[in-house]
Design a protein around this motif. Structure first.
Motif, PDB file in Angstrom:
ATOM      1  N   LEU A   1       0.858  -1.183   0.000  1.00  6.30           N
ATOM      2  CA  LEU A   1       0.000   0.000   0.000  1.00  6.30           C
ATOM      3  C   LEU A   1       0.894   1.234   0.000  1.00  6.30           C
ATOM      4  O   LEU A   1       1.716   1.403   0.901  1.00  6.30           O
ATOM      5  CB  LEU A   1      -0.894  -0.006   1.243  1.00  6.30           C
ATOM      6  CG  LEU A   1      -2.018   1.033   1.304  1.00  6.30           C
ATOM      7  CD1 LEU A   1      -2.990   0.852   0.146  1.00  6.30           C
ATOM      8  CD2 LEU A   1      -2.757   0.930   2.634  1.00  6.30           C
ATOM      9  N   PRO A   2       0.801   2.102  -1.019  1.00  2.21           N
ATOM     10  CA  PRO A   2       1.697   3.263  -1.110  1.00  2.21           C
ATOM     11  C   PRO A   2       1.647   4.149   0.128  1.00  2.21           C
ATOM     12  O   PRO A   2       0.599   4.315   0.751  1.00  2.21           O
ATOM     13  CB  PRO A   2       1.168   4.014  -2.342  1.00  2.21           C
ATOM     14  CG  PRO A   2       0.506   2.956  -3.167  1.00  2.21           C
ATOM     15  CD  PRO A   2      -0.114   2.015  -2.167  1.00  2.21           C
ATOM     16  N   LYS A   3       2.801   4.702   0.471  1.00  2.00           N
ATOM     17  CA  LYS A   3       2.900   5.546   1.667  1.00  2.00           C
ATOM     18  C   LYS A   3       1.926   6.717   1.608  1.00  2.00           C
ATOM     19  O   LYS A   3       1.310   7.074   2.622  1.00  2.00           O
ATOM     20  CB  LYS A   3       4.334   6.073   1.817  1.00  2.00           C
ATOM     21  CG  LYS A   3       4.530   6.946   3.056  1.00  2.00           C
ATOM     22  CD  LYS A   3       5.967   7.384   3.214  1.00  2.00           C
ATOM     23  CE  LYS A   3       6.368   8.369   2.149  1.00  2.00           C
ATOM     24  NZ  LYS A   3       7.729   8.930   2.390  1.00  2.00           N
TER      25      LYS A   3
ATOM     26  N   GLY B   1       0.050  -6.800   8.526  1.00  2.93           N
ATOM     27  CA  GLY B   1       0.415  -7.247   7.184  1.00  2.93           C
ATOM     28  C   GLY B   1      -0.284  -8.542   6.851  1.00  2.93           C
ATOM     29  O   GLY B   1      -1.421  -8.731   7.319  1.00  2.93           O
ATOM     30  N   GLY B   2       0.380  -9.431   6.145  1.00  4.68           N
ATOM     31  CA  GLY B   2       1.799  -9.646   6.029  1.00  4.68           C
ATOM     32  C   GLY B   2       2.591  -9.332   7.294  1.00  4.68           C
ATOM     33  O   GLY B   2       2.097  -9.338   8.401  1.00  4.68           O
ATOM     34  N   GLU B   3       3.856  -9.052   7.053  1.00  3.06           N
ATOM     35  CA  GLU B   3       4.748  -8.635   8.134  1.00  3.06           C
ATOM     36  C   GLU B   3       5.018  -7.142   7.950  1.00  3.06           C
ATOM     37  O   GLU B   3       5.722  -6.738   7.017  1.00  3.06           O
ATOM     38  CB  GLU B   3       6.049  -9.442   8.089  1.00  3.06           C
ATOM     39  CG  GLU B   3       7.131  -8.945   9.031  1.00  3.06           C
ATOM     40  CD  GLU B   3       6.647  -8.741  10.456  1.00  3.06           C
ATOM     41  OE1 GLU B   3       6.926  -7.669  11.031  1.00  3.06           O
ATOM     42  OE2 GLU B   3       5.980  -9.662  10.995  1.00  3.06           O
TER      43      GLU B   3
ATOM     44  N   SER C   1      -3.604  -4.215   1.950  1.00  5.56           N
ATOM     45  CA  SER C   1      -2.497  -3.684   1.158  1.00  5.56           C
ATOM     46  C   SER C   1      -2.921  -3.380  -0.273  1.00  5.56           C
ATOM     47  O   SER C   1      -2.245  -2.623  -0.979  1.00  5.56           O
ATOM     48  CB  SER C   1      -1.323  -4.670   1.153  1.00  5.56           C
ATOM     49  OG  SER C   1      -1.724  -5.927   0.627  1.00  5.56           O
ATOM     50  N   SER C   2      -4.038  -3.947  -0.717  1.00  2.00           N
ATOM     51  CA  SER C   2      -4.551  -3.655  -2.056  1.00  2.00           C
ATOM     52  C   SER C   2      -5.493  -2.455  -2.046  1.00  2.00           C
ATOM     53  O   SER C   2      -5.970  -2.027  -3.093  1.00  2.00           O
ATOM     54  CB  SER C   2      -5.286  -4.879  -2.624  1.00  2.00           C
ATOM     55  OG  SER C   2      -6.428  -5.185  -1.836  1.00  2.00           O
TER      56      SER C   2
END
Length: 443
Positions: free
Chosen positions: A140-142, A164-166, A337-338
């Protein structure tokens, strides 16, 4: 003609006394006494008498209205019992119940999945996180994360967990932690497997007052590593766990129970308790992500976890929320994250929108999220006919993961409101396999 006792004036009104409410069920009803934290079970006759009293009928009028169904002597006995237990009180005028006031929808907790990448290969991962070789460009972009934080703050949210993930594999995880702190978040936590931490990172977490949640699966390295799929992961996690304690970082450990570690659970909990890191008993693996199919279900520990007797929360604030909103994910949101926005980090299929297509605040305040938040027990098969529905806990992703039905009763609850009986723990999942309610739902 019946003689009314002095304690039961025939021409007076009555209502529930003190901080008490009535929850009606299919067979029985419950009086919830918040002040004394008690529950009084009522049969159908007592329930009907109370309902008429709440509607403004006098005791004498109730006797006349129910004369074809209930003997007047039984009505007097019921009223006398209720009054004797201080469940009802009499008055010379009708005291209508106050209009229900539900809490307004507000974001109280936020998860942000910084990345889908992970260095471990846990056999039960709910997010089905991928190997760290996935390109960082898929994180996921900052800029998106910072914008989500900005909008969450404007919505009044002050509690956040980065996961996450991690999460520590994200190259900007420190930056967004600092950003969240500067924007006013009061509780900031990362959920990590602990293997990627090091002293500089832990020092950073301590300096910024960040909480840490870590997964531990056993007190034995071979068991823990067999679950994570990486040899040496236990040693690295435990070493960093001790370092977190040395630096005074507030840390908690989450233990997921599954067949691979259930024989180790007691000793694992003892170890973590001695370290002051275990705040609750392990949750069995959820039927979500890699946990679908229940192949890792801990058959022995799971029987203890299944509700074959009441586990209830008798708190007024909680009761008021559950009358209108979901008992668990109300006021919560997760961003994957998507960019998908979910009502819970475990609700992988319940997508309210995507932050790459529209603003986070607009999604959280939108109809889809409000629909998810508003999925209370009155909309769930079987539960809507249960007299415990506003004082019990729930996990909608658990129900959905097992049955594929968002409106299915929690499979770990064995109570049948149509008989008023609790079933056996060994039979908990049998009637849910085909996504059917225990009884034909009421109209």
């Amino acid at each position: 003609m019946i003689r009314w006792k002095k304690s039961i004036p025939p021409h007076n009104f009555f209502s529930l006394s003190g901080e008490k409410v009535l929850i009606k069920g299919a067979k029985y009803s419950n009086i919830i006494d918040f002040k004394n934290r008690k529950i009084h079970r009522l049969n159908a006759h007592a329930t009907r008498i109370l309902e008429l009293g709440n509607q403004g009928y006098k005791t004498s009028e109730i006797a006349g209205k129910l004369s074809s169904k209930i003997q007047k002597s039984d009505i007097m006995h019921i009223l006398n019992e209720l009054a004797g237990q201080n469940i009802i009180e009499f008055s010379s005028r009708h005291m209508p119940r106050l209009t229900k006031e539900y809490p307004s929808p507000k974001l109280n907790f936020l998860w942000i999945e910084l990345t889908h990448r992970c260095n471990l290969r846990c056999i039960h991962c709910y997010a089905e996180a991928k190997n760290r070789t996935i390109k960082r460009s898929q994180d996921l972009p900052k800029e998106n994360v910072q914008k989500i934080i900005d909008e969450a703050v404007e919505l009044g949210c002050r509690r956040i967990q980065f996961t996450g993930g991690e999460p520590t594999l994200s190259k900007y995880f420190k930056e967004v932690i600092v950003y969240a702190k500067e924007r006013g978040f009061e509780f900031i936590e990362i959920f990590t497997n602990g293997t990627t931490l090091n002293e500089p990172v832990i020092s950073f977490l301590a300096k910024n007052g960040v909480n840490v949640a870590i997964s531990i699966y056993s007190y034995r390295a071979e068991t823990h590593d067999s679950i994570t799929g990486v040899v040496g992961s236990f040693e690295r996690t435990m070493n960093n766990l001790k370092l977190l304690l040395d630096y005074g970082v507030k840390t908690c450990c989450e233990v997921v129970a599954m067949k691979e570690n259930e024989e180790d659970l007691a000793a694992t909990i003892y170890l973590l308790s001695k370290l002051g890191l275990c705040e609750r008993l392990p949750d069995p693996v959820r039927p979500i992500g890699k946990g679908r199919g229940m192949k890792n279900w801990p058959s022995n520990y799971g029987l203890k976890y299944i509700e074959s007797r009441p586990f209830l929360i008798i708190e007024k604030e909680s009761y008021v929320i559950k009358q209108r909103w979901n008992s668990c994910w109300f006021g919560k949101a997760a961003v994957t994250s998507s960019g998908d926005v979910l009502p819970c980090v475990f609700a992988r299929s319940q997508v309210a929108g995507n932050v790459k297509q529209q603003g986070f605040a607009k999604i959280v305040q939108g109809d889809k999220m409000l629909e998810f938040w508003g999925l209370n027990k009155d909309k769930v098969y079987v539960c809507k006919d249960c007299e415990f529905r506003y004082v019990c806990e729930d996990c909608t992703p658990w129900s959905y993961g097992f049955t594929g039905n968002l409106y299915s009763k929690l499979p770990t609850c064995t109570y049948d409101p149509y008989t008023g009986e609790w079933g056996k723990a060994t039979e908990a999942f049998v009637q849910k396999k085909e996504n059917k309610p225990l009884r034909k739902e009421s109209s």
